[in-house]
Every structure is written in structure tokens, then in C-alpha cells.
Design a protein around this motif. Structure first.
Motif: not given
Length: 220
Positions: A111-115, A128-131, A188-189, A218-220
Motif C-alpha cells: 500500500l502507498s500514496k495515502f491521502s 463521506t470523508p475517506y482515506a 486506487v482504493w 495512522n493516516v494524517k
């Protein structure tokens, strides 16, 4: 004790023959006769028992139960030659969000490129807020992998609440393609992640037969 006297012979006549000696008892014959009698008695008794069982009049004989106790040295014999030790369970497969998960069939998932983002009004679910992140599958095996067999599940927070998958523009879900041997595929998910939450858990399995890899962080 009186003895009978033998009359004097008459001139011109032969003397009477002497009586035969008494016959001696043959012990072997007695044994044979006795054995034959015993066999006859046994056969008769058996016939009576069978006849009685057929007529329902015979009483059942006592039942004897024999219990065998195996000693520690007989444990292998009791278990049988085909006994095998229980297979060890695989590990829990927990990884950090940025750590790859490798499989025995030379397939790797990362997994990579978290936003973060918020889905549109027309998305499912909407507003809906998402990651959002990228799932990369590297197929190092000799066989192709069906991309539509990929499974992705998310949870967030300390209580592990399920995070719904987000379908929106640019978030189309899984492609219906095959990942050929030696090739890779990036998908992309996005999963629901409220703005006040940071902890995210993503569970991924590249196909139906592979174990699930768990990515946490954790996702900032």
C-alpha cells in the motif's frame, strides 16, 4: 469255597471244551467310547440351545466386557501409523501501512500514496470523508492472477468500526483483468475514515486461496 469237580471222561467221548477266559477291558476303547459320548452330549446340548433360541425360550447368557488400557509405549500404535502432527497455523500477517506483504507463490502486495478526501454528492456513499491509497500487486509467480479476485476490507478507530469502500470519480473499484506472470497492477482504493480518526486497518488478499494480509497505521 466249593469247587465243582470235572466228571470223569467217558470212554470213546472227547472231553467237554473249557470255558473261554473272561475278556479283559480295553482302556483305550473305554476312552474312545467316553469321548464319543461326550461329543453326543455336546451336540445334543447345542441343539437344545439353538432350538431354545429359535423358540424364544432360552435366556441370554451373561455379557463380559473387556477393557484394554494402553500404556504410554502403545500411544503410537493406538493413534495409528497414519497419524500426523497438527499443522501449524500461519502467522497473523500484520504489517505497517508502508510494509509489503509477500506470499509463498511469489506474489507481493503493498500500500502507498495515502491521502484524505471527501466523496462527492453522487458517490457511494456520498459526502463521506475517506482515506485514499494505492494497492500494488506484483505477480512474481509463473501463473496469472485474476485481479477481480482481490479482496479489500477496512476498519478504523480503537473499536475497529467497518469503513465502507468509496466509489466515486476515479475510484472505480477492481479492474476485471488478469495480472500476467512477471507483471504488476496498481489499483486506487478509498475507505471511509472520519476526519477525527487516524488509525486505519486495511485487510487485503490477492486471490480467494491466499491468506489475508493486515496493514495497520495512522493516516494524517
Amino acid at each position: 469255597m466249593s469247587h465243582e469237580s470235572t466228571p470223569p471222561p467217558v470212554p470213546g467221548l472227547l472231553p467237554p471244551p473249557l470255558p473261554p477266559p473272561p475278556a479283559k477291558k480295553n482302556h483305550s476303547n473305554a476312552v474312545v467310547i467316553g469321548s464319543a459320548a461326550a461329543v453326543v452330549v455336546a451336540v445334543v446340548a447345542t441343539g437344545l440351545a439353538v432350538s431354545g433360541s429359535r423358540d424364544g425360550a432360552a435366556e441370554p447368557g451373561p455379557t463380559v466386557t473387556v477393557t484394554e488400557v494402553a500404556t504410554p509405549g502403545d500411544a503410537h500404535a493406538v493413534a495409528g501409523d497414519d497419524a500426523r502432527p497438527a499443522a501449524e497455523e500461519p502467522g497473523d500477517g500484520v504489517h505497517g501501512l508502508g510494509e509489503p506483504a509477500a506470499y509463498d507463490n511469489d506474489v507481493e502486495v503493498s500500500l502507498s500514496k495515502f491521502s484524505r478526501g471527501t466523496s462527492s454528492d453522487y458517490a457511494s456513499p456520498g459526502n463521506t470523508p475517506y482515506a485514499k491509497f494505492t494497492i500494488k500487486i506484483v505477480n512474481g509467480s509463473d501463473e496469472s492472477v485474476n485481479a477481480d479476485e482481490l479482496s479489500v476490507n477496512c476498519a478504523y478507530g480503537d473499536e475497529g468500526k467497518e469503513g465502507d469502500a468509496i466509489f466515486d470519480e476515479g475510484l472505480d473499484g477492481l479492474p476485471e483483468t488478469r495480472i500476467l506472470a512477471g507483471r504488476s497492477l496498481s489499483v486506487v482504493w478509498a475507505c471511509e475514515l472520519p476526519k477525527d480518526q487516524q488509525y486505519l486497518q486495511v485487510e487485503v488478499a490477492p486471490d480467494y486461496e491466499s491468506r489475508t494480509a493486515v496493514f495497520t497505521g495512522n493516516v494524517k
